[in-house]
Scaffold this active site. Sequence first.
Site, PDB file in Angstrom:
ATOM      1  N   TYR B 296       1.606   8.512  -2.402  1.00  0.00           N
ATOM      2  CA  TYR B 296       1.261   7.645  -2.842  1.00  0.00           C
ATOM      3  C   TYR B 296      -0.038   7.336  -3.981  1.00  0.00           C
ATOM      4  O   TYR B 296      -1.045   7.763  -3.398  1.00  0.00           O
ATOM      5  CB  TYR B 296       1.234   6.272  -2.161  1.00  0.00           C
ATOM      6  N   TYR B 346       4.771   2.114 -12.017  1.00  0.00           N
ATOM      7  CA  TYR B 346       4.122   1.721 -10.878  1.00  0.00           C
ATOM      8  C   TYR B 346       5.033   0.635 -10.217  1.00  0.00           C
ATOM      9  O   TYR B 346       4.990  -0.542 -10.855  1.00  0.00           O
ATOM     10  CB  TYR B 346       2.847   1.151 -10.942  1.00  0.00           C
TER      11      TYR B 346
END
Lengths: 135, 393
Positions: B296, B346
């Site tokens: 991440y 995102y």
Amino acid sequence: MSNALRPRIGVNKDTQFFWDGLKQGKLLIQHCKDCDQLQHPPGPCCKHCQSFELDAIESTGRGTIHSFVRMHHPVAPPFEAGHPIVLVELEEGTRLIADFINSKPEQVFIGAAVKVAITDCDDEVTLALFEPASI
Amino acid sequence: MSKRTISGKSAIVGIGATEFSKRSGRSEMRLAVEAVLAACADAGIDPSEVDGISTYTMDNNPEMEVHRLIGGKALKMFSRIDYGGGAACGPLLQAAMAVATGICECVVVYRAMNERSEYRFGTGVADRGADPTYETAAFGWHSPHGLITPASWVAMSAAAYLHKNGATTEDLGRVSVGGRSMAANNPNAWFYQQPISLEDHQNSRWICEPLRLLDCCQESDGAVACVVVSDERAKELRHKPAYIRGAAQGSCDDQQSMTSYYRDDISRLTECGLVAEQLYRQAGVGPNDIQTAVIYDHFTPYVMTQLEEYGFCQRGEAKDFLRSGEHLLTGSLPINTHGGQLGEAYIHGMNGVAEGVRQIRGQSVNQVDNVQHVLVTAGTGVPTSGLLLGAEN
Ligand SMILES: [Zn+2]
């Protein structure tokens, strides 16, 4: 300093004493009457022993910079672009975040000695800002 | 290994997504439905069969409404996992548990948002009203001091990490350059065909020192969904199953949401270590058994911390891992082969789950050879989660 206001503070029954302390010029740290440990941020019980018997001690207001940033974007008044914000480790061992004022760039480094500057920022908000230990 | 396990009992059999943009021009609900329908079609499953749904607390699209709109008949499990991107793999844990225990036959997970065009997280929390809730009181410890954005919250820990480990902002740049090199090959990435150099990174403007613009992921509109069924059913469907060999959440060590500044060592992400230990135990594998990972990457520093917490290098040695290019397509552990959130989009980590599935299937634009296991991680600095996908169960 700009007349613009800082973000407002949410206060609840667990944190009221801290903000009241600042209004009286004191930087308080929550203390457990059962196990004698300190904690910050404060809570309804001691995170070490789960006691609800809590009071507070007054910090010396002295500490060191544990980490720091310089905030550039987004920055709105009353803050200035590039202003340093520090994570202070107090002599008593707890830490807190503080806007770092009255500093020259070379005074902002991990390990630097700092002291509290309790400041009435506006009618509502009084904060424990910090500054270099020797200005 | 305990007999009571979710490992290998379920698989991701469908993935779907909208385009990734800065202005979708459609409602978030429409994005959610489009992605869920696409994932069901990819799996070859009629959407009316969906009987479980899990998403994130920050998603604005109720499970009930998504289920109604896709023609769902009976929704038997619905849940939403807290802490923003930290949730990313949490819905897969919910799905795996629901399928392994017989609660559900077909679970959909989704994340849909017009984060760029309608409510940018990057603007921060300065104008939250004062109220007595836990969350607002917690913001009070930092927002009045000007520490108001996700980038600033990460920067405080990052400064301590760099100082402790002798790493530099160029090391952060290597994460960014790597992500953009992957995105350059991905037609679905916002930054398709737009690689950057380390010099570009170093020349990008400060956001919150030590973070520059190119240390921060982009903001996006879009949606991604996945479909989870049992391992038995997965074998009958059209795609090679991505078996859920491990799924876990973690919160520990004086945890705060983005501001765990009070733990002994603020340069660590101990909650990721907690997730790693669970995943490896569930799956019976270790970091050396993983061929590629989705780490991440909302902000570059926590990619370094995660490489250490998930065991791909020793503590403090992520800088060496990056300097020798181990994270690139030619390295020992290519990461974020879709381009990550720095490069693709995102979507709060759900696009990373989809990339993990593509690597298992052999369908990535940056395909790694002989993929047996893929690690997918979730948002960091908050209570987090992780997923370990396998080509076999
Ligand atoms: Zn106690």
